[in-house]
Structure formats: C-alpha cells, structure tokens
Write a protein that holds these residues in place. Structure first.
Motif, short mmCIF file in Angstrom:
data_model
loop_
_atom_site.label_atom_id
_atom_site.label_comp_id
_atom_site.label_asym_id
_atom_site.label_seq_id
_atom_site.Cartn_x
_atom_site.Cartn_y
_atom_site.Cartn_z
N UNK A 131 96.13 88.55 -49.43
CA UNK A 131 97.58 88.78 -49.49
C UNK A 131 98.01 89.76 -50.57
N UNK A 132 97.06 90.54 -51.11
CA UNK A 132 97.41 91.48 -52.19
C UNK A 132 98.30 92.61 -51.68
N UNK A 133 99.22 93.02 -52.52
CA UNK A 133 100.13 94.12 -52.18
C UNK A 133 100.31 95.00 -53.40
N UNK A 134 100.43 96.30 -53.16
CA UNK A 134 100.90 97.18 -54.22
C UNK A 134 102.33 97.57 -53.86
N UNK A 185 106.77 108.24 -68.24
CA UNK A 185 107.50 107.83 -69.44
C UNK A 185 108.75 107.04 -69.08
N UNK A 186 109.20 106.29 -70.06
CA UNK A 186 110.42 105.49 -69.88
C UNK A 186 111.58 106.42 -69.54
N UNK A 187 112.48 105.93 -68.76
CA UNK A 187 113.66 106.74 -68.43
C UNK A 187 114.31 106.15 -67.20
N UNK A 188 115.38 106.73 -66.78
CA UNK A 188 116.14 106.17 -65.67
C UNK A 188 115.32 106.17 -64.37
N UNK A 189 114.48 107.18 -64.21
CA UNK A 189 113.72 107.27 -62.96
C UNK A 189 112.34 106.63 -63.08
N UNK A 190 112.08 105.93 -64.18
CA UNK A 190 110.75 105.35 -64.38
C UNK A 190 110.43 104.34 -63.29
N UNK A 191 109.16 104.33 -62.90
CA UNK A 191 108.74 103.39 -61.86
C UNK A 191 107.50 102.63 -62.33
N UNK A 192 107.28 101.55 -61.62
CA UNK A 192 106.18 100.68 -61.96
C UNK A 192 105.35 100.45 -60.70
N UNK A 193 104.03 100.46 -60.86
CA UNK A 193 103.16 100.06 -59.75
C UNK A 193 102.86 98.58 -59.99
N UNK A 194 103.25 97.74 -59.04
CA UNK A 194 103.05 96.31 -59.19
C UNK A 194 101.96 95.82 -58.25
N UNK A 195 101.10 94.95 -58.75
CA UNK A 195 100.12 94.29 -57.89
C UNK A 195 100.59 92.86 -57.74
N UNK A 196 100.95 92.51 -56.50
CA UNK A 196 101.53 91.21 -56.19
C UNK A 196 100.56 90.49 -55.27
N UNK A 197 100.29 89.23 -55.54
CA UNK A 197 99.30 88.54 -54.72
C UNK A 197 99.57 87.04 -54.73
N UNK A 198 100.13 86.58 -53.64
CA UNK A 198 100.51 85.17 -53.54
C UNK A 198 99.29 84.25 -53.61
N UNK A 199 98.23 84.61 -52.86
CA UNK A 199 97.12 83.67 -52.72
C UNK A 199 95.97 83.92 -53.69
N UNK A 200 96.11 84.93 -54.51
CA UNK A 200 95.18 85.27 -55.59
C UNK A 200 93.71 85.43 -55.17
N UNK A 201 93.47 85.92 -53.95
CA UNK A 201 92.09 86.31 -53.58
C UNK A 201 91.88 87.80 -53.84
N UNK A 202 92.94 88.51 -54.06
CA UNK A 202 92.83 89.94 -54.39
C UNK A 202 92.44 90.09 -55.86
N UNK A 203 91.98 91.26 -56.21
CA UNK A 203 91.60 91.49 -57.61
C UNK A 203 91.65 92.96 -57.98
#
Ligand SMILES: [Zn+2]
Length: 278
Positions: free
Chosen positions: A77-80, A101-119
């Motif tokens: 269930x891993x997602x970026x 860099x920090x700023x209004x347009x700054x973005x984040x890459x998130x790794x989201x994983x409900x079932x925690x089999x991803x790594x």
C-alpha cells in the motif's frame, strides 16, 4: 499490490517532480519504513540532489549526486505523494523529503503507507543497480530483456506457469493481477506445468504480460482499493478492463462462461475454465 504498471506510473510522476531537486530535509517517521538492510538512516540523504528515478520490476530507486542511492518498494500500500509543505497531520505518513528551499512554492515528497509492508533504504550501486535489487531479473519493458532466454528459463522450471510468472528472479514486474490477465489472454491454465507448455505458448504468455501491462500503464494502472494512487493522488482505472482478476462468477469476456477462482500458492487465481482448459 502495485505491480509494474502502477510502479512505473509512480516513477513517471516522481521523475516529473523530483529530478534536479535537492532533498533539503529528510525525516523518517516510522520504525518500519527503513529496510533492515539500509546502510544508513534516511537522514544522511539530506542535501543530496536527484539525478533520475529508475525502476526494475516493482522496485524504484533515485540516482543522486552521491554514490548512495535511495531505494523504495511500495509493498502492499505504499504511495509517494508530492504535496505542498504539510501543515496538519498526514495519515500514515512514514517519511518525508522536502524538495528544494523553503518558500511559498516549496513541496514535499511524502511516503505514505497504511499497511507498512513498503520500505525505503539507503543503498549502494553495483554496476548501476542497487544491492537490494540485484536479485531482481529484468522486466519485459527493459531494453535488454532477452525474450528467448526467459522462455528457456521458464521451460526448464519444474513448477506451474503462474508460479514461474510471479518469480521475480526469472522475469520481474508481474504480480497476481497481471499474471491472471496474461494467462487468460494467452489461453493457458494457471496450474499448467511449464514443461507441459511449448516454447510458443510460453512466448505467448510473456508477450501477453507485456501487452496487458502496457495497456494498464496507459491508463495509470489498476487501483483496487484506493491504496494505490499516483503522485498526484489520482487512481488508475485499468480495473475496468480486467477480464478475470476479481471477476469470479462474472461471464468470461471471450466465451461467456463463468470465471472461476481457485486458491493457488496461497493466493487467488482467476481463470476461464473453457478458454483456459488444461
Ligand atoms: Zn472464456
């Protein structure tokens, strides 16, 4: 579980958003997010710039402007997700990488994983491939995929064709969904022994696997239960085109006979008893 088309959809999305960007801040937020074979904590990648995002089978890795690489496996269930810098709490967020860099347009890459089999893992490259991906064979979209050699390899296995198709050390990328779809397209019973099949039949299975995965890729893959989405949070919609997977009791799109489901190698196999007679 994400298979090749879903992982490739994610790779393409990541490529668009992260290549050329620097991981300005890295946070691991769950103990299971780090693969036990990681050579370092994720935070060592702070300051690294992404050169490209690569894939083999269901594995992804980020080539960086350093010798180390960041490897990712989505598991069940891993997602970026690429998001503006989070202000509130993000459910199931396992790691975050601030881009640039920090700023209004700054973005984040998130790794989201409900079932925690991803790594995720920090790894080294050997001949351009991460250590953790060395045992994974080339997938059918790889330029150096050797169809003839793969046919010979499968033909020599003393196992059933579906097991061979799922074996990521023979050919990678195919999981349960696309295995069932490829076998239906090739009109081969999932429990047929490899040695019962001709080279032409095995070749047909490989070609159908490539075909069905290419078609799935065109529509962003298959999203079965909302757990797989691309980096923009959108689902793929290939499930509308599935002929057998998850279609138990429905008519076969080719002959109208009821699709059957059997348990095979601890997983469900879906097939048409007429089109895929043994
Ligand atoms: Zn049929």
């Amino acid at each position: 579980m994400p298979e090749l088309p879903e992982v490739e959809t994610v790779r393409r999305g990541l490529e668009r958003w992260v290549v050329g960007k620097k991981f300005s801040q890295v946070r691991a937020l769950h103990p299971r997010v780090l693969n036990p074979h990681s050579i370092a904590p994720l935070e060592v990648l702070e300051g690294a710039r992404v050169k490209s995002v690569e894939r083999r089978g269901k594995f992804l890795w980020f080539l960086l402007n350093r010798p180390e690489t960041l490897v990712a496996h989505l598991g069940m269930s891993g997602q970026f997700l690429i998001q503006p810098i989070a202000t509130g709490e993000v459910r199931h967020l396992r790691a975050s990488f601030m881009l640039g860099s920090w700023g209004r347009s700054a973005r984040q890459m998130q790794f989201i994983d409900q079932r925690t089999f991803g790594w995720l893992a920090v790894d080294q490259l050997q001949d351009g491939i991460p250590t953790l991906v060395q045992h994974i064979a080339r997938d059918p979209f790889d330029q150096e995929f050797n169809r003839k050699a793969i046919i010979a390899k499968i033909a020599s296995r003393k196992t059933q064709i579906k097991k061979a198709l799922l074996d990521q050390s023979i050919m990678s990328g195919v999981g349960n969904i696309y295995a069932d779809e490829s076998l239906w397209r090739a009109k081969i019973h999932p429990e047929s022994y490899c040695e019962e099949l001709s080279n032409a039949q095995i070749g047909r299975v490989i070609d159908k696997a490539r075909q069905v995965m290419a078609q799935a890729l065109e529509v962003g893959g298959t999203s079965f239960d909302d757990l797989y989405i691309n980096v923009n949070g959108e689902s793929g919609y290939f499930e509308r085109s599935l002929a057998v997977y998850g279609q138990e009791g429905e008519p076969c799109p080719r002959c109208g006979r009821e699709i059957r489901r059997i348990i095979f190698a601890n997983r469900s196999s879906h097939f048409c008893p007429t089109c895929q007679a043994r």
